[in-house]
Design a protein around this motif. Sequence first.
Motif, PDB file in Angstrom:
ATOM      1  N   THR A 163      39.148  49.069 -64.037  1.00 28.95           N
ATOM      2  CA  THR A 163      38.865  47.707 -64.492  1.00 28.95           C
ATOM      3  C   THR A 163      38.096  47.746 -65.807  1.00 28.95           C
ATOM      4  N   GLU A 164      37.177  48.720 -65.938  1.00 26.22           N
ATOM      5  CA  GLU A 164      36.278  48.760 -67.090  1.00 26.22           C
ATOM      6  C   GLU A 164      36.910  49.378 -68.332  1.00 26.22           C
TER       7      GLU A 164
ATOM      8  N   ASP B 237      39.601  55.659 -77.207  1.00 25.62           N
ATOM      9  CA  ASP B 237      39.728  54.206 -77.366  1.00 25.62           C
ATOM     10  C   ASP B 237      40.416  53.520 -76.204  1.00 25.62           C
ATOM     11  N   THR B 238      40.961  54.279 -75.246  1.00 19.64           N
ATOM     12  CA  THR B 238      41.492  53.655 -74.033  1.00 19.64           C
ATOM     13  C   THR B 238      40.571  53.928 -72.838  1.00 19.64           C
ATOM     14  N   VAL B 239      39.360  54.397 -73.125  1.00 20.34           N
ATOM     15  CA  VAL B 239      38.416  54.688 -72.036  1.00 20.34           C
ATOM     16  C   VAL B 239      37.075  53.957 -72.218  1.00 20.34           C
ATOM     17  N   THR B 240      36.411  54.167 -73.345  1.00 24.73           N
ATOM     18  CA  THR B 240      35.030  53.686 -73.422  1.00 24.73           C
ATOM     19  C   THR B 240      34.734  52.724 -74.559  1.00 24.73           C
ATOM     20  N   GLU B 241      34.574  51.456 -74.160  1.00 21.73           N
ATOM     21  CA  GLU B 241      33.940  50.458 -75.010  1.00 21.73           C
ATOM     22  C   GLU B 241      32.776  49.910 -74.177  1.00 21.73           C
ATOM     23  N   SER B 242      32.281  48.713 -74.497  1.00 25.49           N
ATOM     24  CA  SER B 242      31.045  48.237 -73.850  1.00 25.49           C
ATOM     25  C   SER B 242      31.108  48.212 -72.320  1.00 25.49           C
ATOM     26  N   ALA B 243      32.206  47.688 -71.761  1.00 28.55           N
ATOM     27  CA  ALA B 243      32.262  47.510 -70.303  1.00 28.55           C
ATOM     28  C   ALA B 243      32.138  48.841 -69.574  1.00 28.55           C
ATOM     29  N   MET B 244      32.837  49.866 -70.080  1.00 26.12           N
ATOM     30  CA  MET B 244      32.761  51.183 -69.433  1.00 26.12           C
ATOM     31  C   MET B 244      31.360  51.774 -69.613  1.00 26.12           C
ATOM     32  N   ALA B 245      30.809  51.627 -70.812  1.00 25.69           N
ATOM     33  CA  ALA B 245      29.482  52.212 -71.077  1.00 25.69           C
ATOM     34  C   ALA B 245      28.435  51.615 -70.132  1.00 25.69           C
ATOM     35  N   VAL B 246      28.513  50.310 -69.917  1.00 28.39           N
ATOM     36  CA  VAL B 246      27.561  49.626 -69.038  1.00 28.39           C
ATOM     37  C   VAL B 246      27.719  50.128 -67.596  1.00 28.39           C
ATOM     38  N   ALA B 247      28.948  50.182 -67.116  1.00 28.17           N
ATOM     39  CA  ALA B 247      29.185  50.583 -65.721  1.00 28.17           C
ATOM     40  C   ALA B 247      28.776  52.039 -65.484  1.00 28.17           C
ATOM     41  N   ILE B 248      29.125  52.905 -66.422  1.00 24.41           N
ATOM     42  CA  ILE B 248      28.815  54.330 -66.246  1.00 24.41           C
ATOM     43  C   ILE B 248      27.300  54.554 -66.292  1.00 24.41           C
ATOM     44  N   ALA B 249      26.611  53.847 -67.199  1.00 20.85           N
ATOM     45  CA  ALA B 249      25.143  53.985 -67.255  1.00 20.85           C
ATOM     46  C   ALA B 249      24.519  53.456 -65.973  1.00 20.85           C
ATOM     47  N   HIS B 250      25.090  52.394 -65.427  1.00 24.00           N
ATOM     48  CA  HIS B 250      24.558  51.833 -64.181  1.00 24.00           C
ATOM     49  C   HIS B 250      24.652  52.847 -63.040  1.00 24.00           C
TER      50      HIS B 250
ATOM     51  N   PRO C  75      39.237  49.805 -71.602  1.00 27.15           N
ATOM     52  CA  PRO C  75      39.801  48.799 -72.510  1.00 27.15           C
ATOM     53  C   PRO C  75      41.306  48.611 -72.250  1.00 27.15           C
ATOM     54  N   GLY C  76      41.827  47.484 -72.688  1.00 24.20           N
ATOM     55  CA  GLY C  76      43.271  47.237 -72.548  1.00 24.20           C
ATOM     56  C   GLY C  76      43.593  46.373 -71.346  1.00 24.20           C
ATOM     57  N   THR C  77      44.848  45.943 -71.299  1.00 26.42           N
ATOM     58  CA  THR C  77      45.262  45.062 -70.201  1.00 26.42           C
ATOM     59  C   THR C  77      46.241  45.803 -69.293  1.00 26.42           C
ATOM     60  N   TYR C  78      46.296  45.346 -68.057  1.00 30.39           N
ATOM     61  CA  TYR C  78      47.229  45.967 -67.099  1.00 30.39           C
ATOM     62  C   TYR C  78      48.659  45.508 -67.379  1.00 30.39           C
ATOM     63  N   GLU C  79      49.587  46.435 -67.130  1.00 36.55           N
ATOM     64  CA  GLU C  79      51.012  46.097 -67.213  1.00 36.55           C
ATOM     65  C   GLU C  79      51.664  46.566 -65.923  1.00 36.55           C
ATOM     66  N   TYR C  80      52.922  46.222 -65.735  1.00 37.62           N
ATOM     67  CA  TYR C  80      53.636  46.674 -64.527  1.00 37.62           C
ATOM     68  C   TYR C  80      54.789  47.580 -64.921  1.00 37.62           C
ATOM     69  N   LEU C  81      54.936  48.697 -64.217  1.00 36.82           N
ATOM     70  CA  LEU C  81      56.051  49.616 -64.433  1.00 36.82           C
ATOM     71  C   LEU C  81      56.615  49.958 -63.061  1.00 36.82           C
ATOM     72  N   ASP C  82      57.867  49.569 -62.817  1.00 38.52           N
ATOM     73  CA  ASP C  82      58.517  49.786 -61.518  1.00 38.52           C
ATOM     74  C   ASP C  82      57.625  49.311 -60.367  1.00 38.52           C
ATOM     75  N   GLY C  83      56.996  48.165 -60.548  1.00 39.24           N
ATOM     76  CA  GLY C  83      56.173  47.593 -59.483  1.00 39.24           C
ATOM     77  C   GLY C  83      54.771  48.165 -59.414  1.00 39.24           C
ATOM     78  N   LYS C  84      54.457  49.152 -60.255  1.00 34.95           N
ATOM     79  CA  LYS C  84      53.105  49.757 -60.242  1.00 34.95           C
ATOM     80  C   LYS C  84      52.262  49.157 -61.356  1.00 34.95           C
ATOM     81  N   LYS C  85      50.996  48.898 -61.019  1.00 29.75           N
ATOM     82  CA  LYS C  85      50.083  48.334 -62.012  1.00 29.75           C
ATOM     83  C   LYS C  85      49.485  49.497 -62.822  1.00 29.75           C
ATOM     84  N   ILE C  86      49.640  49.460 -64.116  1.00 28.20           N
ATOM     85  CA  ILE C  86      49.201  50.588 -64.952  1.00 28.20           C
ATOM     86  C   ILE C  86      48.423  50.109 -66.182  1.00 28.20           C
TER      87      ILE C  86
END
Length: 442
Positions: A324-325, A2-15, A327-338
């Motif tokens: 980018t693809e 559930d933190t890897v594949t929903e619609s956006a990932m499925a579309v990009a990987i199939a492409h 699921p979930g939103t980016y957060e910052y930890l010690d200046g790193k985008k995760i």
Amino acid sequence: MDTVTESAMAVAIAHLGGIGIIHSNATPSQQAAFVRSAKSRRVPFVSEPVFKSPDDVIGSLDEFGSAPCVLVTESGRPSSKLLGYVSKSDWLNLCKTEERIVNYMVDSPLTVPAGYDFQRIASFLASGDTRGFVTTVDDNGQVVDLVTTGDVERIKGYPRSNAGVPSLDADGAYLVGAAIGTRESDKERLEHLVKAGANVIVLDSSQGNSSYQIDMIKYVKKTYPELDVIGGNVVTTYQAQNLIQAGVDGLRVGMGSGSICTTQEVCAVGRGQATAVYKVSSVAAQSGVPVIADGGISFSGHIVKALTLGASTVMMGSFLAGSTEAPGTYEYLDGKKIKKYRGMGSLEAMTQGSDQRYLGDTAKLKIAQGVVGAVADKGSVLKFIPYTMQAVKQGFQDLGASSLQAAHDLLRSRVLRLEVRTGAAQIEGGVHGLVTYEKKSF
Ligand SMILES: NC(=O)C1=CN([C@@H]2O[C@H](COP(=O)(O)OP(=O)(O)OC[C@H]3O[C@@H](n4cnc5c(N)ncnc54)[C@H](O)[C@@H]3O)[C@@H](O)[C@H]2O)C=CC1
Ligand SMILES: O=c1[nH]c(=O)c2[nH+]cn([C@@H]3O[C@H](COP(=O)(O)O)[C@@H](O)[C@H]3O)c2[nH]1
Ligand SMILES: [K+]
């Protein structure tokens, strides 16, 4: 996952020539909606347009989000007829922001059929008759995507030469897979997924050689004979043989080898991934059943190893998480985008939905077999997967295999030999002896 594949990932990987497996940590109708959404796309991304009704008011610029316009539909929801749009610039030129949208919207929406492929949409946007964006709509007049010239330029900027040929079905839609479990209720989930157009079903279990899975394989093959079923997970030839006999079309190999897995520590079951892939592939090849090496892929070199040891493809979690693809939103930890990445057997994921599978429905004690973590921002899979594929091809060239089949032939004919590397050899094979260095892969 559930933190890897929903619609956006499925579309990009199939492409890119692969296939995404939509996770089942959602209700059957939500999961089916992810499948339907991915299958309706012809462009390799999923946009998130903002919808309003004609009677709504746009109070601030923030309501546009990152989109260049707000789309106006009859009900103000995506699942209703598109009537027009309000562009950011039109809204900024308004005298009174409390004006109802119906009084100033452009009521001839710029649309193209959702069946248009990327090239046709790109040509349309380049024609100059647009305002820098176009909506794609299905046969019912409902919006599928909002595509901007910026999106087209971004996608054109990604490498194409090393990417695979897009995975498409006979109707030109992206191939999409979906996971189910082996409970009685999964039969209803399966029906939703089949109706949504899922091309393959993965029976998702850490230990696939169970009576539940064998019954489910037989049920799926009897009910939907045309549907491909991937069974697993397995790591021994004995487990594999049972699932092959039950009728699987593919096998998923790996127990406890995943980056977020604690199964080997918690349950003392599993196997070294290279051994598991080699042993299972050897027996599966005799029945013509392809093998997916699942878990533990951190570098392109791991993909080369998995494929040369007999796998036909790989399944990856952490390698794709944080993109980018994902699921979930980016957060910052010690200046790193995760971005968050978690095991489906982690306490957190179980609490959200996979609870039933872990007997959470009948027993109070939950035993985690995975962790919750985060991975660094990797950008779009549309960019880094083509580089990864090129790296794998270079590995194949170096070892003298011109194709996947050639690599398997080398293995079976014993021309390709593997030897155990000592700890010292492994250290030597990595970067060493430097005070500082930066590891850039491409
Ligand atoms: N590849 C790996 O090493 C591992 C993967 N995972 C992931 O975690 C998730 C859940 O995996 P599992 O816990 O193995 O799920 P599972 O659904 O196979 O098993 C959960 C529990 O439900 C029971 N069960 C299944 N079907 C049943 C039925 N019809 N009636 C009664 N009981 C039934 C099983 O015996 C087991 O005790 C999956 O996404 C899996 O991929 C978890 C652990 C290890
Ligand atoms: O022991 C486990 N506990 C979990 O909670 C869990 N969740 C996923 N998986 C499995 O790990 C694979 C992904 O592994 P990677 O991140 O290494 O690609 C996945 O494809 C799964 O096979 C789990 N294994
Ligand atoms: K592990």
